[in-house]
Scaffold this motif. Sequence first.
Motif, short mmCIF file in Angstrom:
data_model
loop_
_atom_site.label_atom_id
_atom_site.label_comp_id
_atom_site.label_asym_id
_atom_site.label_seq_id
_atom_site.Cartn_x
_atom_site.Cartn_y
_atom_site.Cartn_z
N MET A 13 0.86 -1.20 0.00
CA MET A 13 0.00 0.00 0.00
C MET A 13 0.89 1.25 0.00
SD MET A 13 -2.94 1.32 -0.18
CE MET A 13 -4.32 0.20 0.00
N GLY A 14 1.80 1.32 -1.00
CA GLY A 14 2.65 2.50 -1.13
C GLY A 14 2.02 3.49 -2.10
N MET A 16 1.71 3.48 -5.40
CA MET A 16 0.82 2.93 -6.43
C MET A 16 -0.37 2.19 -5.82
SD MET A 16 0.76 3.50 -9.48
CE MET A 16 -0.40 3.06 -10.76
N ASP A 37 0.90 -4.60 3.97
CA ASP A 37 2.18 -3.95 3.65
C ASP A 37 3.16 -4.31 4.77
OD1 ASP A 37 2.92 -1.19 1.77
OD2 ASP A 37 4.28 -1.76 3.39
N ARG A 42 2.23 2.02 6.68
CA ARG A 42 1.30 1.82 5.56
C ARG A 42 0.09 0.97 5.98
NH1 ARG A 42 1.68 6.04 2.93
NH2 ARG A 42 0.54 5.14 1.17
N PRO A 74 7.36 -3.62 -4.58
CA PRO A 74 8.50 -3.44 -5.49
C PRO A 74 8.69 -4.63 -6.45
CG PRO A 74 9.07 -2.72 -3.29
CD PRO A 74 7.73 -3.37 -3.19
N ASN A 75 9.39 -4.35 -7.55
CA ASN A 75 9.44 -5.27 -8.69
C ASN A 75 9.97 -6.67 -8.36
OD1 ASN A 75 8.62 -2.99 -10.00
ND2 ASN A 75 10.62 -2.51 -10.87
N VAL A 77 9.57 -8.56 -5.84
CA VAL A 77 8.70 -9.48 -5.10
C VAL A 77 7.39 -9.82 -5.85
CG1 VAL A 77 9.66 -9.06 -2.83
CG2 VAL A 77 7.84 -7.57 -3.65
N HIS A 78 7.22 -9.25 -7.05
CA HIS A 78 5.98 -9.53 -7.81
C HIS A 78 5.78 -11.04 -8.01
CE1 HIS A 78 5.84 -5.32 -9.95
NE2 HIS A 78 5.77 -5.24 -8.64
N ILE A 81 4.71 -12.98 -4.81
CA ILE A 81 3.37 -12.57 -4.35
C ILE A 81 2.30 -13.11 -5.30
CG2 ILE A 81 1.84 -10.55 -4.08
CD1 ILE A 81 4.38 -9.09 -2.91
N PRO A 97 6.89 -3.43 -13.83
CA PRO A 97 7.10 -4.51 -14.78
C PRO A 97 6.65 -5.81 -14.12
CG PRO A 97 9.17 -3.94 -13.73
CD PRO A 97 8.15 -2.97 -13.23
N HIS A 122 -0.68 -4.56 -15.00
CA HIS A 122 -1.22 -3.21 -15.04
C HIS A 122 -0.41 -2.33 -16.01
CE1 HIS A 122 -2.21 0.81 -12.97
NE2 HIS A 122 -3.31 0.39 -13.56
N ARG A 125 -0.55 2.64 -19.00
CA ARG A 125 -0.24 3.74 -19.90
C ARG A 125 -0.72 3.48 -21.33
NH1 ARG A 125 1.61 8.04 -17.55
NH2 ARG A 125 2.42 7.79 -15.46
N ASP A 162 14.53 5.46 -3.59
CA ASP A 162 14.16 4.29 -2.79
C ASP A 162 14.65 3.02 -3.49
OD1 ASP A 162 12.44 4.31 -4.90
OD2 ASP A 162 10.61 4.51 -3.75
N ASP A 176 11.48 0.55 -15.05
CA ASP A 176 10.46 1.42 -14.47
C ASP A 176 9.63 2.12 -15.55
OD1 ASP A 176 9.46 2.50 -11.92
OD2 ASP A 176 10.02 4.42 -12.78
N HIS A 180 6.80 0.87 -19.94
CA HIS A 180 5.59 1.56 -20.44
C HIS A 180 5.75 1.96 -21.90
CE1 HIS A 180 3.29 2.09 -16.77
NE2 HIS A 180 4.24 2.75 -16.15
P1 NAD Z 1 6.40 2.31 -3.05
O1 NAD Z 1 7.74 2.11 -2.48
O2 NAD Z 1 5.74 3.64 -2.93
O3 NAD Z 1 5.37 1.23 -2.47
C1 NAD Z 1 5.68 -0.12 -2.38
C2 NAD Z 1 5.09 -0.63 -1.06
O4 NAD Z 1 5.27 -2.05 -1.01
C3 NAD Z 1 5.77 -0.05 0.16
O5 NAD Z 1 4.81 0.52 1.03
C4 NAD Z 1 6.48 -1.25 0.81
O6 NAD Z 1 6.53 -1.19 2.21
C5 NAD Z 1 5.62 -2.40 0.32
N1 NAD Z 1 6.27 -3.71 0.30
C6 NAD Z 1 7.55 -4.01 -0.02
N2 NAD Z 1 7.74 -5.35 0.00
C7 NAD Z 1 6.54 -5.89 0.33
C8 NAD Z 1 6.11 -7.23 0.53
N3 NAD Z 1 6.94 -8.26 0.36
N4 NAD Z 1 4.83 -7.43 0.89
C9 NAD Z 1 3.99 -6.39 1.09
N5 NAD Z 1 4.35 -5.10 0.92
C10 NAD Z 1 5.61 -4.86 0.53
O7 NAD Z 1 6.53 1.91 -4.59
P2 NAD Z 1 5.50 2.26 -5.75
O8 NAD Z 1 5.97 3.46 -6.47
O9 NAD Z 1 4.12 2.25 -5.22
O10 NAD Z 1 5.73 1.00 -6.72
C11 NAD Z 1 5.14 -0.23 -6.44
C12 NAD Z 1 4.94 -1.00 -7.75
O11 NAD Z 1 4.08 -0.24 -8.59
C13 NAD Z 1 6.23 -1.19 -8.54
O12 NAD Z 1 6.20 -2.44 -9.18
C14 NAD Z 1 6.20 -0.07 -9.56
O13 NAD Z 1 6.92 -0.38 -10.74
C15 NAD Z 1 4.72 0.03 -9.83
N6 NAD Z 1 4.29 1.35 -10.29
C16 NAD Z 1 3.48 1.39 -11.36
C17 NAD Z 1 3.05 2.61 -11.84
C18 NAD Z 1 2.12 2.62 -13.02
O14 NAD Z 1 1.81 3.69 -13.52
N7 NAD Z 1 1.64 1.46 -13.45
C19 NAD Z 1 3.46 3.80 -11.24
C20 NAD Z 1 4.29 3.72 -10.12
C21 NAD Z 1 4.71 2.48 -9.65
#
Ligand code: NAD
Length: 350
Positions: A13-14, A16, A37, A42, A74-75, A77-78, A81, A97, A122, A125, A162, A176, A180
């Motif tokens: 819950m960061g 995005m 999170d 968060r 973050p990328n 751990v996708h 999860i 990604p 997702h 874009r 970060d 990153d 897109h």
């Molecule tokens: P962020 O750092 O703001 O948020 C990530 C959150 O994930 C943090 O709060 C962190 O504590 C949490 N986290 C980390 N490891 C975890 C885990 N194992 N289990 C649960 N929570 C965990 O980062 P962000 O900018 O929100 O990016 C997150 C993802 O979204 C990335 O993959 C990024 O590439 C993607 N993103 C996509 C877009 C888009 O337009 N599609 C834009 C920004 C980010």
Amino acid sequence: MNGNTFQIAVVGMGGMGNWHRELIADVENMEICGSFDIREERQKFAEKHHIRPYPSFDDLLADQNVDIVLCAAPNDVHKDIVIRALKAGKHAICEKPAAISSGDFKEMMHTAKEAGRLLVVHQNRRWDEDYLTAKKIYEENMLGNIFRIESRVHGSRGIPGDWRQEPEHGGGMLLDWGVHILDQALQMVPEKVKKVYATFTHVTNELVDDGFTCSLTFENGLIYMLEVGTSNFINLPRWYIQGINGSAVIRDWDLSGELVKITDWTKNDAIPIKTAAGLTKTMAPRTEETIKTESLPVVHSDVHDYYRNVMNTISGKEKILVKNEEVLRVLRLMEVIRESAETGQAVGFE
Ligand code: NAD
């Protein structure tokens, strides 16, 4: 499900995760029921917004009410999860990604198939209006035969400070932002990519790329230039498109820009430009009576359609718009881009 409302749980819950929270609030028959999170702050943030913070990812997965797990962590751990969510019988929406390698994404696709669940990335874009407008110019041949497209995103703040700075978390601008604009390129031009040439920049970071340039040569001869820059204090236009009968520019996400087209090839009396050291007719501007300027054919969109398509696909009413094979192709292309940047050579692709 709650009645006929899909229940979504967000992991991460960061920035995005919160963006999804805001958007999904406006989508009928879809709601965020909970989140997890690893950061306490968060978890508290979720609670403040009336979202149930699960004490662990396992607790989230154990909730039978959850239909869809939305991974916005973050990328790096996708993969873990998403695979765990699919194995627990949930559908999965995964942030871009999708994974940090094409091999990892293939495993995720395989798990989705085995589990009989939807996995969708997702690639939001595809709904950006600057992109849809550029795509319309290309598809409708608005400049005559289009032979070159340039797609750029420029900023001057380096890489956000970060996990995006660190290779072990899947940092760097190719993963990153590259994901897109490469996805957009492959969506726009329905041809094979024959050749790829790329360079990386490391102005502010040694460990991961803070930008790149890449040239794709498509089978029809079209050259598609892409650039991500994070040390640009003056931005070049978001889009620059050249056809045999004109050029188009889309300067920014605000959709400022225009098309300039030839109206008369016969009047060719250029007034030479005199510079400090010489004279040129070749580079002299066209006179007004031989060209016309048109406004951009702006295309509007609604990114909520992304979520509606996910729901309608699960319900069997629509086909998924962001296909996993397309996502895999972009991940493979990124691997070829890395190979080109590392070897300094153009590399064949398809
Ligand atoms: P962020 O750092 O703001 O948020 C990530 C959150 O994930 C943090 O709060 C962190 O504590 C949490 N986290 C980390 N490891 C975890 C885990 N194992 N289990 C649960 N929570 C965990 O980062 P962000 O900018 O929100 O990016 C997150 C993802 O979204 C990335 O993959 C990024 O590439 C993607 N993103 C996509 C877009 C888009 O337009 N599609 C834009 C920004 C980010």
